[in-house]
Design a protein around this motif. Structure first.
Motif, short mmCIF file in Angstrom:
data_model
loop_
_atom_site.label_atom_id
_atom_site.label_comp_id
_atom_site.label_asym_id
_atom_site.label_seq_id
_atom_site.Cartn_x
_atom_site.Cartn_y
_atom_site.Cartn_z
N ARG A 88 56.23 42.85 14.53
CA ARG A 88 55.21 41.80 14.57
C ARG A 88 55.80 40.40 14.52
NH1 ARG A 88 50.46 44.19 10.64
NH2 ARG A 88 50.13 46.09 11.84
N LEU A 89 56.90 40.25 13.79
CA LEU A 89 57.50 38.92 13.62
C LEU A 89 58.68 38.67 14.54
CD1 LEU A 89 57.56 38.74 9.73
CD2 LEU A 89 55.93 37.64 11.27
N GLY A 90 59.41 39.70 14.85
CA GLY A 90 60.65 39.55 15.60
C GLY A 90 61.81 39.33 14.65
N MET A 91 62.99 39.68 15.09
CA MET A 91 64.18 39.62 14.23
C MET A 91 64.49 38.21 13.73
SD MET A 91 65.31 42.50 13.53
CE MET A 91 64.93 44.15 14.04
N LYS A 92 64.29 37.20 14.57
CA LYS A 92 64.62 35.83 14.18
C LYS A 92 63.80 35.38 12.98
CE LYS A 92 65.03 31.16 15.98
NZ LYS A 92 64.76 30.26 17.08
N ARG A 93 62.51 35.66 12.98
CA ARG A 93 61.63 35.22 11.89
C ARG A 93 61.84 36.02 10.61
NH1 ARG A 93 55.88 35.20 14.07
NH2 ARG A 93 55.35 34.09 12.15
N LEU A 94 62.47 37.18 10.70
CA LEU A 94 62.75 37.96 9.49
C LEU A 94 63.75 37.26 8.57
CD1 LEU A 94 62.96 41.68 10.67
CD2 LEU A 94 61.10 40.53 9.47
N ALA A 95 64.48 36.29 9.10
CA ALA A 95 65.44 35.55 8.27
C ALA A 95 64.75 34.83 7.12
CB ALA A 95 66.22 34.55 9.13
N GLY A 96 63.48 34.53 7.26
CA GLY A 96 62.75 33.86 6.19
C GLY A 96 61.74 34.77 5.49
N ALA A 97 61.88 36.07 5.70
CA ALA A 97 60.94 37.03 5.10
C ALA A 97 61.42 37.43 3.71
CB ALA A 97 60.80 38.27 5.99
N TYR A 98 60.56 37.20 2.73
CA TYR A 98 60.88 37.58 1.34
C TYR A 98 62.27 37.06 0.96
CZ TYR A 98 56.89 40.41 2.36
OH TYR A 98 55.64 40.81 2.75
N ALA A 99 62.47 35.80 1.16
CA ALA A 99 63.79 35.17 0.99
C ALA A 99 64.05 34.80 -0.47
CB ALA A 99 63.88 33.94 1.90
N TRP A 100 63.96 35.79 -1.35
CA TRP A 100 64.08 35.54 -2.79
C TRP A 100 65.39 34.87 -3.17
CZ3 TRP A 100 63.08 41.29 -2.50
CH2 TRP A 100 61.73 41.55 -2.29
N GLN A 101 66.49 35.42 -2.72
CA GLN A 101 67.79 34.87 -3.10
C GLN A 101 67.98 33.46 -2.54
OE1 GLN A 101 70.24 34.95 -5.57
NE2 GLN A 101 69.91 37.14 -5.28
N SER A 102 67.57 33.24 -1.30
CA SER A 102 67.69 31.90 -0.71
C SER A 102 66.82 30.89 -1.45
CB SER A 102 67.31 31.93 0.77
OG SER A 102 68.24 32.70 1.50
N LEU A 103 65.62 31.29 -1.84
CA LEU A 103 64.76 30.40 -2.61
C LEU A 103 65.39 30.05 -3.95
CD1 LEU A 103 61.34 32.03 -1.75
CD2 LEU A 103 61.88 29.60 -1.43
N LEU A 104 65.92 31.05 -4.63
CA LEU A 104 66.57 30.79 -5.92
C LEU A 104 67.76 29.86 -5.75
CD1 LEU A 104 66.39 34.36 -7.48
CD2 LEU A 104 65.09 32.33 -8.21
N LYS A 105 68.55 30.08 -4.71
CA LYS A 105 69.71 29.21 -4.46
C LYS A 105 69.29 27.79 -4.13
CE LYS A 105 72.89 32.86 -3.17
NZ LYS A 105 73.51 33.62 -2.08
#
Length: 183
Positions: A88-105
């Motif tokens: 539904r989203l495509g591989m590119k948009r999955l980079a921001g899916a449930y980005a817990w570690q990136s958000l914490l960083k």
């Protein structure tokens, strides 16, 4: 409305799941924060949040930390979505899916919840989903970014200290007199 909320001390929580919705909410929060300086706010450092914040544009991840916006997420959604999100989203948009570690960083606060009764409401499933980033049967999908999983300590904080702090309920133990003092 958001500017008035800042002046009155109202803590705003906005429901947004997709990348466009999250971007729009961050823009609105940012405009309100710029329009109402801390000295004019009833709560100088508001604890505004975006409920779900599941799919983010990679450029928006850092904005959560910069603006002090809390990402409220339900890890069990990630283990359900991994079966259909790639198509539904495509591989590119999955980079921001449930980005817990990136958000914490980025310096953002991430709080976890169950979203019951939409999800099962079982804390151990939420904890497992945050740490393993796999289905309860151990499945993970292509492009599901295992590097976004959190440590056990981070997951515990997502479900305890961080939500308490978001609601101004966290207490710090004063070691000198053993009294609980608000933080």
């Amino acid at each position: 409305m958001l500017e008035k909320a800042l002046r009155l001390g109202i803590q705003v929580e906005t429901h947004a799941i997709g990348d466009r919705a999250n971007h729009m909410v961050l823009d609105a929060y940012e405009r309100a924060f710029a329009a109402v300086p801390p000295a004019q706010r009833k709560v100088r450092e508001p604890r505004w949040r975006i409920e779900h914040a599941q799919i983010l544009a990679p450029d928006d991840i850092a904005r959560f930390g910069k603006l002090g916006v809390i990402a409220s997420m339900q890890p069990s959604h990630a283990i359900g979505d991994l079966f259909f999100a790639p198509s539904r989203l495509g591989m590119k948009r999955l980079a921001g899916a449930y980005a817990w570690q990136s958000l914490l960083k980025s310096g953002a606060t991430v709080i976890g919840g169950s979203d019951a009764p939409v999800e099962r409401g079982e804390p151990m499933i939420e904890f497992y989903a945050a740490v393993a980033r796999k289905s309860t049967k151990g499945f993970t999908g292509e492009g599901w970014h295992p590097e976004e999983a959190v440590t056990r300590e981070q997951a515990l904080k997502m479900f305890t200290i961080s939500p308490a702090s978001q609601h101004f309920r966290r207490r710090k133990r004063d070691r000198s007199n053993r009294e609980n003092l608000p933080t």
